[in-house]
Design a protein around this motif. Structure first.
Motif, PDB file in Angstrom:
ATOM      1  N   VAL A 103       8.352   1.391  -7.251  1.00 58.37           N
ATOM      2  CA  VAL A 103       9.404   2.524  -6.698  1.00 58.37           C
ATOM      3  C   VAL A 103       8.741   3.206  -5.701  1.00 58.37           C
ATOM      4  N   PRO A 104       9.433   3.445  -4.459  1.00 54.46           N
ATOM      5  CA  PRO A 104       8.774   4.345  -3.458  1.00 54.46           C
ATOM      6  C   PRO A 104       9.179   5.935  -3.539  1.00 54.46           C
ATOM      7  N   VAL A 105       8.580   6.504  -3.180  1.00 58.06           N
ATOM      8  CA  VAL A 105       8.523   7.944  -3.272  1.00 58.06           C
ATOM      9  C   VAL A 105       9.626   8.335  -2.312  1.00 58.06           C
ATOM     10  N   THR A 117      -2.293   8.102 -10.986  1.00 53.70           N
ATOM     11  CA  THR A 117      -1.692   7.202  -9.778  1.00 53.70           C
ATOM     12  C   THR A 117      -1.770   7.835  -8.631  1.00 53.70           C
ATOM     13  N   TYR A 118      -1.718   7.204  -7.545  1.00 57.29           N
ATOM     14  CA  TYR A 118      -1.874   7.574  -6.146  1.00 57.29           C
ATOM     15  C   TYR A 118      -0.840   7.375  -5.242  1.00 57.29           C
ATOM     16  N   PHE A 119      -0.444   8.295  -4.610  1.00 54.23           N
ATOM     17  CA  PHE A 119       0.575   8.067  -3.500  1.00 54.23           C
ATOM     18  C   PHE A 119      -0.142   7.824  -2.142  1.00 54.23           C
ATOM     19  N   CYS A 120       0.247   6.582  -1.731  1.00 59.95           N
ATOM     20  CA  CYS A 120      -0.454   6.199  -0.306  1.00 59.95           C
ATOM     21  C   CYS A 120       0.447   6.285   0.907  1.00 59.95           C
ATOM     22  N   LEU A 121      -0.460   6.563   1.814  1.00 59.18           N
ATOM     23  CA  LEU A 121       0.035   6.913   3.236  1.00 59.18           C
ATOM     24  C   LEU A 121      -0.895   6.516   4.236  1.00 59.18           C
ATOM     25  N   GLN A 122      -0.498   6.196   5.578  1.00 57.55           N
ATOM     26  CA  GLN A 122      -1.470   5.613   6.329  1.00 57.55           C
ATOM     27  C   GLN A 122      -1.793   6.597   7.589  1.00 57.55           C
ATOM     28  N   ASP A 123      -2.745   6.916   7.918  1.00 55.20           N
ATOM     29  CA  ASP A 123      -3.168   7.739   9.161  1.00 55.20           C
ATOM     30  C   ASP A 123      -3.058   6.887  10.528  1.00 55.20           C
ATOM     31  N   SER A 124      -2.029   7.271  11.325  1.00 51.98           N
ATOM     32  CA  SER A 124      -1.652   6.652  12.499  1.00 51.98           C
ATOM     33  C   SER A 124      -2.792   6.533  13.458  1.00 51.98           C
ATOM     34  N   LYS A 125      -3.789   7.673  13.152  1.00 53.86           N
ATOM     35  CA  LYS A 125      -4.897   7.610  14.304  1.00 53.86           C
ATOM     36  C   LYS A 125      -6.149   6.673  13.958  1.00 53.86           C
ATOM     37  N   SER A 126      -6.330   6.593  12.809  1.00 54.90           N
ATOM     38  CA  SER A 126      -7.519   5.985  12.337  1.00 54.90           C
ATOM     39  C   SER A 126      -6.926   4.859  11.429  1.00 54.90           C
ATOM     40  N   GLN A 127      -5.709   4.474  11.128  1.00 57.00           N
ATOM     41  CA  GLN A 127      -5.241   3.293  10.373  1.00 57.00           C
ATOM     42  C   GLN A 127      -5.715   3.231   8.957  1.00 57.00           C
ATOM     43  N   LEU A 128      -6.481   4.014   8.777  1.00 59.15           N
ATOM     44  CA  LEU A 128      -7.184   4.127   7.107  1.00 59.15           C
ATOM     45  C   LEU A 128      -5.931   4.583   6.472  1.00 59.15           C
ATOM     46  N   LEU A 129      -6.193   4.047   5.104  1.00 63.14           N
ATOM     47  CA  LEU A 129      -5.167   4.410   4.288  1.00 63.14           C
ATOM     48  C   LEU A 129      -5.654   5.677   3.482  1.00 63.14           C
ATOM     49  N   PRO A 149      -9.558   9.125   1.923  1.00 62.01           N
ATOM     50  CA  PRO A 149      -9.313   7.697   2.585  1.00 62.01           C
ATOM     51  C   PRO A 149      -9.904   6.585   1.667  1.00 62.01           C
ATOM     52  N   ILE A 150      -9.416   5.467   1.983  1.00 56.31           N
ATOM     53  CA  ILE A 150      -9.701   4.125   1.237  1.00 56.31           C
ATOM     54  C   ILE A 150      -9.289   3.154   2.199  1.00 56.31           C
ATOM     55  N   LEU A 151      -9.752   1.894   1.934  1.00 60.87           N
ATOM     56  CA  LEU A 151      -9.819   0.730   2.232  1.00 60.87           C
ATOM     57  C   LEU A 151      -8.779  -0.069   1.422  1.00 60.87           C
ATOM     58  N   ASP A 189      -4.466  -7.398  -0.676  1.00 62.36           N
ATOM     59  CA  ASP A 189      -4.313  -7.784   0.811  1.00 62.36           C
ATOM     60  C   ASP A 189      -3.560  -6.722   1.484  1.00 62.36           C
ATOM     61  N   GLN A 190      -3.727  -6.592   2.809  1.00 65.84           N
ATOM     62  CA  GLN A 190      -3.402  -5.463   3.556  1.00 65.84           C
ATOM     63  C   GLN A 190      -1.985  -5.814   3.844  1.00 65.84           C
ATOM     64  N   ASN A 191      -1.399  -6.872   3.996  1.00 63.63           N
ATOM     65  CA  ASN A 191      -0.125  -7.296   4.365  1.00 63.63           C
ATOM     66  C   ASN A 191       0.763  -6.922   2.930  1.00 63.63           C
ATOM     67  N   MET A 192       0.152  -6.763   2.008  1.00 60.09           N
ATOM     68  CA  MET A 192       1.022  -6.331   0.576  1.00 60.09           C
ATOM     69  C   MET A 192       1.211  -4.797   0.438  1.00 60.09           C
ATOM     70  N   LEU A 193       0.321  -4.059   1.149  1.00 54.17           N
ATOM     71  CA  LEU A 193       0.261  -2.855   1.019  1.00 54.17           C
ATOM     72  C   LEU A 193       1.446  -1.983   1.666  1.00 54.17           C
ATOM     73  N   ARG A 194       2.158  -1.036   0.759  1.00 53.25           N
ATOM     74  CA  ARG A 194       3.137  -0.282   1.378  1.00 53.25           C
ATOM     75  C   ARG A 194       3.247   1.099   1.429  1.00 53.25           C
ATOM     76  N   PRO A 195       2.584   1.677   2.472  1.00 55.23           N
ATOM     77  CA  PRO A 195       2.853   3.038   2.495  1.00 55.23           C
ATOM     78  C   PRO A 195       3.847   3.815   2.118  1.00 55.23           C
ATOM     79  N   GLY A 196       4.121   4.695   1.248  1.00 51.82           N
ATOM     80  CA  GLY A 196       4.954   5.421   0.666  1.00 51.82           C
ATOM     81  C   GLY A 196       5.539   5.062  -1.048  1.00 51.82           C
TER      82      GLY A 196
END
Length: 164
Positions: A116-118, A39-51, A99-101, A2-9
């Motif tokens: 654990v966040p980075v 394992t993969y660190f997640c961040l979000q692109d502010s322009k495209s909103q893609l992870l 990039p990923i959804l 679920d998108q709402n459960m994702l936490r960049p960082g």
């Protein structure tokens, strides 16, 4: 996921169906030696909103010579960042980012029953390098191994289909 459960960082694991769907031989695959790796660190692109996912490795000694080479040649290294994650040295492989959804993310990485966040300073450095690598890539300077332009188009097209 679920998108709402994702936490960049934070750090995540990816479903195998992502790799099957995008068919990019330059991506680091799941289940290395039977383990849920990398394992993969997640961040979000502010322009495209893609992870965007950045593979991580604990094998810092393997990547240190490449960092040293870039530092000697360019006075900086954008594609590899070494920093602490969960009190261990890790290397963040921006050279392998993609990039990923949210639907392709399996679960958040847990250590002793906690996500654990980075560290925020390390996140800022990774985010800065990420933006710089995207700028270079869009100018035709290929540093990232996967075909991120194609992968980005695939994810944006898939996202557009989800919305309509």
């Amino acid at each position: 996921m679920d998108q709402n459960m994702l936490r960049p960082g934070y750090v995540y694991h990816i479903k195998d169906c992502y790799f099957d769907a995008v068919q990019d031989s330059k991506l680091m695959r799941n289940h290395e030696n039977g383990a849920l790796r990398p394992t993969y660190f997640c961040l979000q692109d502010s322009k495209s909103q893609l992870l965007w996912m950045i593979p991580m490795s604990s094998r810092t000694e393997k990547y240190q010579p490449y960092i040293d080479r870039d530092l000697n040649k360019y006075n900086k290294c954008l594609k590899l960042v070494i920093g602490k994650y969960a009190q261990r040295d890790s290397v963040f492989l921006l050279q392998n980012m993609f990039p990923i959804l949210p639907k392709y993310i399996d679960h958040i990485h847990i250590i002793q029953k906690n996500a654990v966040p980075v560290d925020s300073r390390l996140q800022r450095l990774i985010n800065h390098n990420f933006k710089e690598l995207l700028r270079l890539q869009r100018r035709g300077i290929r540093i990232v191994f996967p075909d991120i332009e194609r992968l980005e188009r695939l994810m944006l097209n898939e996202l557009a289909k989800q919305i309509t």
